[in-house]
Design a protein around this motif. Structure first.
Motif: not given
Length: 404
Positions: A306-309, A355-356, A384-388, A393-394
């Motif tokens: 869950g690190l992406g959220v 997750s990222i 991949s989707l990255l927050a930055h 969300d990632g």
């Protein structure tokens, strides 16, 4: 800014439940918000946002305040004092804040902010892992973005409405939204609002779903009349999206190991008017065996770190432990190995996580493809989707084709 003692007391009480009693942040906050019916939306928003902010930066604020867990009531008030000072507000002249060292707080912040572990408030082991898997620069950018407050994003339920019509109806209720061409069904709230109280929500015209999450169901490339399966459906956000994309034609089989989550999915499906969803509880291996080679499209939205959220669940980084990551990676591979058998020849499977970390994403797909169960599959593409970079969300998703 003028502060109210009872609101900061509510914040302190929520922090006690989260840090000292191990409660999940969203549950602790909801419990506190029910305590005083006189609190309006602004008051409730203050408690929720302040609590989440302090949870995000627990390590930094605790170091500045020179307090350690378990936090006593005075420690928790010191954390709120740090928050007030760093937000640029005047500290109220209350007993809890007597002798608050404003200059020392600012000086300590400047001193600690050069260290990523403190600046973004990350446990040592997680910082080491992130640097190792993503590299120092990418990890730093992503953690900074994941410490920002998440937007509220709606997904228009196309079984009931369309984005433009929904946007107009929300505007009539004084809720302003913005569209984003990358996410065709999404409406992003300009300001936070309790959309769950609206008749539009009660009548099933939309779901609350992050824009990043909204990319996963379309990635499966479902068509009306197909037989699709959501293998780790949970409460069914992506099952509902699949049903809408399939225009209620064909079948969406939603499976999970938790009966309560599937019960919630049934309730949500009724509200959304999604009639082609069938829930199946995974209580034995027979459930999967019966579907052997019978599914056109399989979605494995796998359990993960869950690190992406983290923007939505900031307390997760404090609850997460290294041994859990080892367990979850084993579970992810086990799910890939066992569920992939249901895909028809020439059918598609999407493996997705929020997750990222490559060890939960690309490396899991590589391991699966190198196994006997994965020998009949081919990786078509991944994303991949990255927050930055992407602003939401990632997520990670990989689309695989079963060749025979």
């Amino acid at each position: 800014m003028r502060f109210h003692h009872n609101l900061l007391q509510g914040t302190v009480d929520a922090l006690h439940q989260i840090f000292n009693e191990g409660k999940y942040a969203d549950q602790a906050i909801q419990k506190i918000l029910k305590r005083d019916t006189r609190w309006g939306s602004r008051d409730r928003g203050f408690i929720a946002e302040t609590t989440y902010d302090i949870v995000r930066y627990k390590r930094l604020y605790a170091a500045i305040a020179n307090v350690k867990e378990p936090f006593n009531p005075a420690d928790l008030w010191r954390l709120t004092a740090v928050w007030i000072v760093l937000k640029g507000h005047d500290v109220p002249a209350w007993e809890e804040y007597y002798n608050t060292p404003v200059r020392r707080i600012k000086g300590k912040f400047d001193e600690l902010s050069s260290d990523l572990k403190y600046r973004e408030s990350i446990p040592d082991w997680l910082d080491d892992l992130g640097r190792k898997e993503l590299g120092e620069e990418l990890w730093a950018k992503e953690m900074s973005a994941l410490n920002k407050q998440a937007d509220v994003v709606l997904r228009a339920n196309t079984l009931q409405t369309d984005v433009k019509t929904l946007q107009e109806k929300l505007l009539a209720e004084e809720i302003q939204t913005t569209t984003d061409e990358r996410f065709p069904d999404a409406l992003i709230l300009n300001e936070r609002a309790n959309v769950f109280q609206t008749d539009l929500f009660q009548n099933g015209l939309f779901e609350v779903q992050d824009a990043g999450s909204q990319t996963i169901a379309p990635y499966l490339q479902v068509e009306s009349g197909m037989r699709a399966m959501d293998a780790c459906a949970g409460a069914g956000g992506k099952s509902l999206h699949l049903a809408a994309l399939m225009e209620n034609k064909g079948q969406v089989i939603a499976t999970d190991i938790y009966k309560g989550k599937l019960h919630e999915l049934k309730r949500r499906a009724r509200r959304a008017g999604a009639h082609n969803i069938e829930t199946r509880l995974i209580d034995s291996t027979k459930v999967i065996k019966k579907l052997d080679s019978k599914i056109d499209r399989l979605l494995i939205d796998a359990p993960c770190s869950g690190l992406g959220v983290l923007r939505r669940n900031p307390d997760a980084k404090w609850k997460l432990q290294p041994e859990f990551l080892d367990e979850i990676r084993a579970t992810q591979q086990e799910i890939l190995q066992s569920y992939s058998r249901v895909v028809k020849p020439e059918g598609l499977m999407v493996y997705a996580t929020c997750s990222i970390l490559p060890s939960e994403n690309e490396l899991q797909v590589e391991k699966f493809l190198a196994s006997e169960a994965g020998s009949n599959f081919e990786l078509l593409d991944s994303q991949s989707l990255l927050a930055h970079r992407d602003g939401f969300d990632g997520f990670y998703m990989a689309r695989l084709l079963r060749k025979n």
